[in-house]
Motif scaffolding. Sequence first.
Motif, PDB file in Angstrom:
ATOM      1  N   GLY A   1       0.805  -1.222   0.000  1.00  0.00           N
ATOM      2  CA  GLY A   1       0.000   0.000   0.000  1.00  0.00           C
ATOM      3  C   GLY A   1       0.831   1.262   0.000  1.00  0.00           C
ATOM      4  N   SER A   2       2.078   1.164   0.470  1.00  0.00           N
ATOM      5  CA  SER A   2       2.953   2.337   0.531  1.00  0.00           C
ATOM      6  C   SER A   2       3.917   2.417  -0.645  1.00  0.00           C
ATOM      7  CB  SER A   2       3.756   2.322   1.839  1.00  0.00           C
ATOM      8  OG  SER A   2       4.668   1.223   1.848  1.00  0.00           O
ATOM      9  N   TRP A   3       3.863   1.471  -1.549  1.00  0.00           N
ATOM     10  CA  TRP A   3       4.854   1.412  -2.609  1.00  0.00           C
ATOM     11  C   TRP A   3       4.756   2.574  -3.593  1.00  0.00           C
ATOM     12  CZ3 TRP A   3       5.560  -4.285  -4.715  1.00  0.00           C
ATOM     13  CH2 TRP A   3       6.193  -5.047  -3.720  1.00  0.00           C
ATOM     14  N   GLY A   4       3.564   2.916  -4.045  1.00  0.00           N
ATOM     15  CA  GLY A   4       3.466   3.889  -5.130  1.00  0.00           C
ATOM     16  C   GLY A   4       4.236   3.367  -6.335  1.00  0.00           C
ATOM     17  N   ALA A   5       5.168   4.175  -6.858  1.00  0.00           N
ATOM     18  CA  ALA A   5       5.999   3.743  -7.989  1.00  0.00           C
ATOM     19  C   ALA A   5       7.299   3.089  -7.537  1.00  0.00           C
ATOM     20  CB  ALA A   5       6.302   4.929  -8.897  1.00  0.00           C
TER      21      ALA A   5
ATOM     22  N   LEU B   1      -0.722   9.570 -14.114  1.00  0.00           N
ATOM     23  CA  LEU B   1       0.683   9.249 -14.418  1.00  0.00           C
ATOM     24  C   LEU B   1       1.653   9.767 -13.359  1.00  0.00           C
ATOM     25  CD1 LEU B   1       0.808   9.950 -18.280  1.00  0.00           C
ATOM     26  CD2 LEU B   1       0.792   7.717 -17.154  1.00  0.00           C
ATOM     27  N   VAL B   2       1.130  10.196 -12.222  1.00  0.00           N
ATOM     28  CA  VAL B   2       1.978  10.730 -11.155  1.00  0.00           C
ATOM     29  C   VAL B   2       1.876   9.872  -9.900  1.00  0.00           C
ATOM     30  CG1 VAL B   2       2.477  12.735  -9.702  1.00  0.00           C
ATOM     31  CG2 VAL B   2       1.754  13.068 -12.080  1.00  0.00           C
ATOM     32  N   GLU B   3       0.657   9.665  -9.415  1.00  0.00           N
ATOM     33  CA  GLU B   3       0.425   8.852  -8.219  1.00  0.00           C
ATOM     34  C   GLU B   3      -0.003   7.453  -8.647  1.00  0.00           C
ATOM     35  OE1 GLU B   3       1.077   9.859  -5.202  1.00  0.00           O
ATOM     36  OE2 GLU B   3       1.578  11.911  -5.836  1.00  0.00           O
ATOM     37  N   TRP B   4       0.692   6.431  -8.097  1.00  0.00           N
ATOM     38  CA  TRP B   4       0.447   5.055  -8.500  1.00  0.00           C
ATOM     39  C   TRP B   4       0.019   4.191  -7.320  1.00  0.00           C
ATOM     40  CZ3 TRP B   4       0.401   3.663 -13.531  1.00  0.00           C
ATOM     41  CH2 TRP B   4       0.973   4.562 -14.443  1.00  0.00           C
ATOM     42  N   THR B   5      -0.886   3.251  -7.571  1.00  0.00           N
ATOM     43  CA  THR B   5      -1.379   2.336  -6.549  1.00  0.00           C
ATOM     44  C   THR B   5      -1.111   0.902  -6.984  1.00  0.00           C
ATOM     45  OG1 THR B   5      -3.150   3.867  -5.934  1.00  0.00           O
ATOM     46  CG2 THR B   5      -3.397   1.572  -5.246  1.00  0.00           C
ATOM     47  N   PHE B   6      -0.468   0.136  -6.122  1.00  0.00           N
ATOM     48  CA  PHE B   6      -0.177  -1.270  -6.414  1.00  0.00           C
ATOM     49  C   PHE B   6      -1.472  -2.075  -6.389  1.00  0.00           C
ATOM     50  CE2 PHE B   6       1.108  -5.610  -5.312  1.00  0.00           C
ATOM     51  CZ  PHE B   6       2.118  -5.836  -6.238  1.00  0.00           C
ATOM     52  N   ARG B   7      -1.711  -2.861  -7.440  1.00  0.00           N
ATOM     53  CA  ARG B   7      -2.962  -3.615  -7.551  1.00  0.00           C
ATOM     54  C   ARG B   7      -2.770  -5.122  -7.498  1.00  0.00           C
ATOM     55  NH1 ARG B   7      -6.828  -0.027  -6.249  1.00  0.00           N
ATOM     56  NH2 ARG B   7      -6.807   1.808  -7.623  1.00  0.00           N
ATOM     57  N   GLY B   8      -1.553  -5.602  -7.334  1.00  0.00           N
ATOM     58  CA  GLY B   8      -1.325  -7.035  -7.290  1.00  0.00           C
ATOM     59  C   GLY B   8      -0.575  -7.517  -8.508  1.00  0.00           C
ATOM     60  N   THR B   9      -0.880  -8.738  -8.942  1.00  0.00           N
ATOM     61  CA  THR B   9      -0.182  -9.334 -10.076  1.00  0.00           C
ATOM     62  C   THR B   9      -1.167  -9.694 -11.184  1.00  0.00           C
ATOM     63  OG1 THR B   9      -0.327 -11.560  -9.155  1.00  0.00           O
ATOM     64  CG2 THR B   9       1.628 -10.267  -8.595  1.00  0.00           C
ATOM     65  N   ALA B  10      -0.666  -9.660 -12.412  1.00  0.00           N
ATOM     66  CA  ALA B  10      -1.509 -10.001 -13.554  1.00  0.00           C
ATOM     67  C   ALA B  10      -1.795 -11.500 -13.584  1.00  0.00           C
ATOM     68  CB  ALA B  10      -0.833  -9.569 -14.846  1.00  0.00           C
ATOM     69  N   LEU B  11      -0.825 -12.310 -13.192  1.00  0.00           N
ATOM     70  CA  LEU B  11      -0.946 -13.764 -13.178  1.00  0.00           C
ATOM     71  C   LEU B  11      -0.676 -14.267 -11.761  1.00  0.00           C
ATOM     72  CD1 LEU B  11       0.996 -14.432 -16.491  1.00  0.00           C
ATOM     73  CD2 LEU B  11      -1.454 -14.804 -16.148  1.00  0.00           C
ATOM     74  N   PRO B  12      -1.142 -15.477 -11.423  1.00  0.00           N
ATOM     75  CA  PRO B  12      -0.937 -15.979 -10.051  1.00  0.00           C
ATOM     76  C   PRO B  12       0.477 -16.472  -9.778  1.00  0.00           C
ATOM     77  CG  PRO B  12      -2.145 -17.586 -11.379  1.00  0.00           C
ATOM     78  CD  PRO B  12      -2.019 -16.345 -12.214  1.00  0.00           C
ATOM     79  N   GLY B  13       1.360 -16.399 -10.741  1.00  0.00           N
ATOM     80  CA  GLY B  13       2.736 -16.846 -10.604  1.00  0.00           C
ATOM     81  C   GLY B  13       3.324 -17.063 -11.972  1.00  0.00           C
TER      82      GLY B  13
END
Length: 428
Positions: free
Chosen positions: A7-11, A53-65
């Motif tokens: 949640g704190s990663w951003g970019a 294009l400035v503030e980014w939110t981590f949403r997980g992964t596109a694939l499960p592995g």
Amino acid sequence: MHDLDTGSWGARNAHDPTIVRGDDGLWYMFSTDAAAGVDSIPAGAHVRTSSDLVEWTFRGTALPGVPAPAAEWSGAVGLWAPEVVRWPDAAGAPHGGGAEPRWHMYYSASTFGSRTSAIGLATASDPAGPWTDRGIVIATRHDRDEVNAIDAAVVFDRAGSPWMIYGSFFGGIHAVELSLATGKRLREEQGTLIARRPRSVDGAIEGAYVVEHDGRYFLFVSYDSLADSYSVRVGVSDAITGPYVDQRGREMTSPSEEEAQATGTKVLGGLRFPGGVGLIAPGHNSIFRVGGDVFMVHHVRLADAPAQHEAQVRRVHWTASGWPVVSPHPYAGADTERLPVAEPIAGEWDAVRFAPEVSALVDARRVEITADGMSDGSPAVRVLVVGGAILDAVVFGAWDPVAGRSVLAFSGIDADGVVWSGSKTVTA
């Protein structure tokens, strides 16, 4: 090491990034499974979203592995350098206008120092997913192949045919034609060599990306070590398959030992402005467009904490001679790129000179720029005299993070084919 706090990663922790815009209006950044100082990293190609294009939110992964075929072939535990592209239909028309959009993601599965690698394909109807693995596009073995199947990037030629650009230190960069119908190779071949470096520099080349501009193809590629000395180099060709030459006309296909450092026009390297954070090893970029505007996204490391890496977005401008140059400051939003009042271009500036033989961080130095006219930051090609050097340049607006305000900035190329970049000095 500490627990994962995405949640704190951003970019931060975005490595080998690429950006696309979804039909929902959001920007999607896809990147390598990487993070600094954590106990475990989620595998499957990291995904972030942004509305500006400035503030980014981590949403997980596109694939499960790592998909099973790629994992079995390569032994990889994570995915590298995902390339995501909106795929046209078999007739060459973009999906849309009532048709379900289709997206392709080309991912790399490998381990450090090995040519036993695979580039796989996954597809989705939306960049938000879900993604379905479609298997391996190309695979290489360490004991069999000179080329290394990693770092895919897709470019469409003037006829609408897709090509995959790929490769690394091992064997250089190649271009291979893809099938519009399947997204996989049109022919069972490794493709055409388009860039390589000699053993004197350990063949240090990877992270290639090709973009078309004004009828020519520009190859962006990273030289040297991703840990500390990456830089972005550029060559140009009339054809996707080359030959690519730099701004001085030197061929990038197989430069001599003597020209290993000089070949490839260096448009971005490690830099630090007075009072600012030192940034090192910018590289593995991709290029994307917003209407008529061109942007670069790349990863970079912090000079004072080299394990920390993040993605940065920068403007790309084109000089009068048609060469790409990059903003010295990260993009901070369209409303930060204009000055409230136009000011003279002439005056004192802080500038860096990206000499190709210098791999270390370059500190900006104070220079006097001579030029006619005023600017409010609207991009305009100019001839600048910078410290006695005459530059084919672009003057534009950017956000200076140290001054905390919009400033005039420039990037340009001198008569020796060396890029300069800087921003106007802010006085109290």
